[in-house]
Design a protein around this motif. Structure first.
Motif, PDB file in Angstrom:
ATOM      1  N   ASN A 194       0.843  -1.192   0.000  1.00  0.00           N
ATOM      2  CA  ASN A 194       0.000   0.000   0.000  1.00  0.00           C
ATOM      3  C   ASN A 194       0.874   1.236   0.000  1.00  0.00           C
ATOM      4  O   ASN A 194       1.959   1.243   0.588  1.00  0.00           O
ATOM      5  N   VAL A 195       0.387   2.292  -0.629  1.00  0.00           N
ATOM      6  CA  VAL A 195       1.080   3.577  -0.660  1.00  0.00           C
ATOM      7  C   VAL A 195       0.263   4.557   0.167  1.00  0.00           C
ATOM      8  O   VAL A 195      -0.918   4.762  -0.105  1.00  0.00           O
ATOM      9  N   LEU A 196       0.899   5.130   1.174  1.00  0.00           N
ATOM     10  CA  LEU A 196       0.268   6.186   1.957  1.00  0.00           C
ATOM     11  C   LEU A 196       0.754   7.498   1.374  1.00  0.00           C
ATOM     12  O   LEU A 196       1.962   7.769   1.366  1.00  0.00           O
ATOM     13  N   LEU A 213       6.645   1.741  -8.717  1.00  0.00           N
ATOM     14  CA  LEU A 213       7.494   1.052  -7.753  1.00  0.00           C
ATOM     15  C   LEU A 213       8.934   0.996  -8.240  1.00  0.00           C
ATOM     16  O   LEU A 213       9.189   0.916  -9.450  1.00  0.00           O
ATOM     17  N   MET A 214       9.853   1.031  -7.296  1.00  0.00           N
ATOM     18  CA  MET A 214      11.275   0.865  -7.574  1.00  0.00           C
ATOM     19  C   MET A 214      11.756  -0.328  -6.751  1.00  0.00           C
ATOM     20  O   MET A 214      11.935  -0.226  -5.534  1.00  0.00           O
ATOM     21  N   HIS A 262      15.459  -7.504  -0.450  1.00  0.00           N
ATOM     22  CA  HIS A 262      15.160  -6.536  -1.501  1.00  0.00           C
ATOM     23  C   HIS A 262      14.944  -5.156  -0.881  1.00  0.00           C
ATOM     24  O   HIS A 262      14.652  -5.034   0.310  1.00  0.00           O
ATOM     25  N   SER A 263      15.043  -4.136  -1.713  1.00  0.00           N
ATOM     26  CA  SER A 263      14.653  -2.785  -1.303  1.00  0.00           C
ATOM     27  C   SER A 263      13.515  -2.354  -2.214  1.00  0.00           C
ATOM     28  O   SER A 263      13.481  -2.706  -3.399  1.00  0.00           O
ATOM     29  N   LEU A 264      12.574  -1.602  -1.629  1.00  0.00           N
ATOM     30  CA  LEU A 264      11.410  -1.176  -2.388  1.00  0.00           C
ATOM     31  C   LEU A 264      11.092   0.265  -2.016  1.00  0.00           C
ATOM     32  O   LEU A 264      11.125   0.645  -0.843  1.00  0.00           O
ATOM     33  N   ALA A 265      10.810   1.070  -3.022  1.00  0.00           N
ATOM     34  CA  ALA A 265      10.403   2.460  -2.830  1.00  0.00           C
ATOM     35  C   ALA A 265       9.307   2.744  -3.846  1.00  0.00           C
ATOM     36  O   ALA A 265       9.087   1.960  -4.775  1.00  0.00           O
ATOM     37  N   VAL A 266       8.607   3.853  -3.654  1.00  0.00           N
ATOM     38  CA  VAL A 266       7.595   4.265  -4.614  1.00  0.00           C
ATOM     39  C   VAL A 266       7.929   5.680  -5.064  1.00  0.00           C
ATOM     40  O   VAL A 266       8.376   6.501  -4.264  1.00  0.00           O
ATOM     41  N   VAL A 321       8.771  13.243  -9.576  1.00  0.00           N
ATOM     42  CA  VAL A 321       8.306  14.357  -8.759  1.00  0.00           C
ATOM     43  C   VAL A 321       8.791  14.190  -7.333  1.00  0.00           C
ATOM     44  O   VAL A 321       9.272  15.138  -6.704  1.00  0.00           O
ATOM     45  N   GLN A 322       8.681  12.973  -6.800  1.00  0.00           N
ATOM     46  CA  GLN A 322       9.085  12.699  -5.421  1.00  0.00           C
ATOM     47  C   GLN A 322       9.260  11.199  -5.257  1.00  0.00           C
ATOM     48  O   GLN A 322       8.614  10.414  -5.951  1.00  0.00           O
ATOM     49  N   GLN A 323      10.140  10.793  -4.323  1.00  0.00           N
ATOM     50  CA  GLN A 323      10.351   9.372  -4.058  1.00  0.00           C
ATOM     51  C   GLN A 323      10.279   9.134  -2.564  1.00  0.00           C
ATOM     52  O   GLN A 323      10.783   9.936  -1.774  1.00  0.00           O
ATOM     53  N   SER A 324       9.672   8.015  -2.187  1.00  0.00           N
ATOM     54  CA  SER A 324       9.575   7.646  -0.777  1.00  0.00           C
ATOM     55  C   SER A 324      10.912   7.092  -0.298  1.00  0.00           C
ATOM     56  O   SER A 324      11.764   6.715  -1.112  1.00  0.00           O
ATOM     57  N   PRO A 325      11.092   7.011   1.013  1.00  0.00           N
ATOM     58  CA  PRO A 325      12.275   6.317   1.523  1.00  0.00           C
ATOM     59  C   PRO A 325      12.203   4.829   1.131  1.00  0.00           C
ATOM     60  O   PRO A 325      11.101   4.262   1.035  1.00  0.00           O
ATOM     61  N   SER A 326      13.341   4.201   0.924  1.00  0.00           N
ATOM     62  CA  SER A 326      13.375   2.775   0.592  1.00  0.00           C
ATOM     63  C   SER A 326      13.107   1.943   1.841  1.00  0.00           C
ATOM     64  O   SER A 326      13.547   2.291   2.931  1.00  0.00           O
ATOM     65  N   VAL A 327      12.386   0.855   1.639  1.00  0.00           N
ATOM     66  CA  VAL A 327      12.119  -0.105   2.707  1.00  0.00           C
ATOM     67  C   VAL A 327      12.852  -1.381   2.327  1.00  0.00           C
ATOM     68  O   VAL A 327      12.712  -1.877   1.211  1.00  0.00           O
ATOM     69  N   THR A 328      13.629  -1.923   3.271  1.00  0.00           N
ATOM     70  CA  THR A 328      14.342  -3.168   3.027  1.00  0.00           C
ATOM     71  C   THR A 328      13.535  -4.300   3.661  1.00  0.00           C
ATOM     72  O   THR A 328      13.094  -4.184   4.807  1.00  0.00           O
TER      73      THR A 328
END
Length: 169
Positions: A99-101, A114-115, A140-144, A153-160
């Motif tokens: 989910n993306v908040l 997704l990245m 893995h690392s995941l960001a949006v 425009v903007q990127q979230s912090p990466s979650v491992t």
């Protein structure tokens, strides 16, 4: 022609050099005027110099923004939720959703992308629930990212996180 030009300049400059007078009217109220009234004691008011502001040119707009040059405050909140960070994510076939908040809501032409392991993953979408399919086991690392065309425009912090895939015999 020279005298007419000089006369016009003097007429334009007179209002700028006009004096202001302060006096008390017949009702006892303090009043101000650009001409002293007849028969009333008036004081000349000393005005401070006028403020002036030099026009500033806006900084040039940037057309491309890289992840490390994000504009601040495009979105107040942009983060991934639903991923375990302290334990493994159990997904036997490697398929799961995140989910993306995002606050405020996704605007206009913006899309979510997704990245996964710092590489674009899947198709951009305007829906804040994104699915990953057949992700390999391991860390893995995941960001949006919020994108506008090809511009980030903007990127979230990466979650491992770690994917655990168990094969059934």
């Amino acid at each position: 022609m020279g005298r007419a030009f000089l006369f016009i300049l003097v007429m334009i400059a007179l209002p700028a050099a006009a004096q202001i007078y302060k006096y008390t009217d017949a009702n006892g109220n303090t009043a101000y005027s650009n001409q002293p009234p007849d028969g009333v004691k008036a004081q000349a008011v000393e005005l401070p110099p006028l403020n002036s502001v030099e026009p500033q040119t806006p900084p040039p707009a940037t057309t491309k923004t890289h992840a490390d040059e994000q504009p601040q405050n495009a979105y107040e909140v942009l983060e991934l939720t639903g991923l375990p960070t302290t334990e493994a994510l159990r997904a036997n076939n490697g398929t799961f959703t995140v989910n993306v908040l995002i606050k405020p809501r996704l605007q206009g032409p913006h899309l979510l992308r997704l990245m996964l392991d710092e590489q674009p993953y899947g198709q951009p979408s305007n829906v804040p629930i994104l699915q990953l399919v057949n992700v390999d086991r391991g860390m893995h690392s995941l960001a949006v990212q919020v994108i506008d065309g090809e511009t980030v425009v903007q990127q979230s912090p990466s979650v491992t996180f770690t994917v655990q895939r168990v094969h059934k015999p």
